[in-house]
Design an enzyme around this catalytic site. Structure first.
Site, short mmCIF file in Angstrom:
data_model
loop_
_atom_site.label_atom_id
_atom_site.label_comp_id
_atom_site.label_asym_id
_atom_site.label_seq_id
_atom_site.Cartn_x
_atom_site.Cartn_y
_atom_site.Cartn_z
N ASN A 18 67.23 96.43 91.04
CA ASN A 18 67.38 95.16 91.76
C ASN A 18 66.58 94.05 91.08
O ASN A 18 67.02 92.90 91.06
CB ASN A 18 66.98 95.31 93.23
CG ASN A 18 68.12 95.84 94.06
OD1 ASN A 18 69.22 95.31 94.04
ND2 ASN A 18 67.87 96.91 94.79
N MET A 91 57.67 100.89 97.40
CA MET A 91 57.43 102.02 98.29
C MET A 91 56.02 102.04 98.86
O MET A 91 55.34 103.06 98.88
CB MET A 91 57.73 103.34 97.54
CG MET A 91 59.14 103.43 97.01
SD MET A 91 60.41 103.15 98.26
CE MET A 91 60.38 104.70 99.09
N LYS A 92 55.58 100.90 99.30
CA LYS A 92 54.27 100.79 99.93
C LYS A 92 54.45 99.86 101.13
O LYS A 92 55.13 98.84 101.04
CB LYS A 92 53.27 100.20 98.94
CG LYS A 92 51.86 100.28 99.39
CD LYS A 92 50.98 100.75 98.23
CE LYS A 92 49.56 100.88 98.63
NZ LYS A 92 49.15 102.22 98.92
N HIS A 110 67.20 97.11 101.93
CA HIS A 110 67.11 98.49 102.42
C HIS A 110 68.47 99.17 102.27
O HIS A 110 69.50 98.57 102.60
CB HIS A 110 66.68 98.48 103.88
CG HIS A 110 66.48 99.84 104.45
ND1 HIS A 110 65.40 100.62 104.13
CD2 HIS A 110 67.25 100.58 105.27
CE1 HIS A 110 65.50 101.78 104.76
NE2 HIS A 110 66.62 101.78 105.46
#
Length: 189
Positions: A18, A91-92, A110
């Protein structure tokens, strides 16, 4: 007169597909944003190579990403005139402190049709539930995981022959198309 492009920051953790889509779009003459900063919570994320190849400033966060580091990062982003923060496979979970600092300026993509399948393993969950559709959702980041106001969605039909990898690949292709268009629209508004 050429209007100055708005600066965006992209937060990543992995391969950077992305990120790459956002960068490619930003290079178009009529695009109204540029990727000015890439932040990763993983020092070996492939997306960092994409950023460096495109001469974009990068920063690697510590594993803990504590409040003091968040304050410093917030100041850096403000000094760099960052209009939006785009989470792209980051991913946090961001702290409420950081989210409040950039209220309605942090955007996430998402890989499901929210509010269904928040969190991880979205594709396998959709396949196990025998859903007819999956897709992606772009939303504002709020204090609750994957629960912020929805900005845009793109449906992807789940085919009978779909494996996890096939579905993931088709959803990702739609993410790569939708995210840059939505960011342009948000910058314009």
């Amino acid at each position: 007169m050429i209007k100055k492009k708005a600066n965006i920051a992209v937060f990543i953790s992995g391969r950077g597909t992305n990120l790459k889509a956002l960068i490619l779009r930003s290079k178009k003459k009529k695009c109204n944003y540029k990727v000015a900063y890439v932040i990763s919570n993983k020092k070996n994320a492939d997306g960092l190579k994409i950023a460096k190849k495109n001469k974009i400033l990068t920063k690697i966060l510590s594993r803990s990403f504590l409040k003091t580091e968040q304050k410093k990062l917030a100041k850096i982003l403000i000094n760099k005139n960052i209009k939006f923060i785009c989470l792209a496979g980051f991913m946090k979970i961001l702290s409420p402190y950081f989210i409040n600092f950039f209220k309605n300026k942090i955007i996430n993509i998402h890989p499901s049709l929210l509010p269904k399948y928040k969190g991880l393993n979205t594709h396998i969950r959709a396949l196990k539930a025998k859903e007819k559709f999956s897709g992606c959702t772009i939303h504002y980041v709020s204090k609750k995981l994957d629960s912020g106001k929805i900005i845009a969605k793109k449906k992807v039909k789940i085919l009978k022959k779909d494996s996890l990898k096939k579905l993931e690949k088709r959803v990702l292709k739609e993410e790569n198309k939708l995210y840059p268009l939505v960011i342009e629209k948000l910058v314009r508004s």
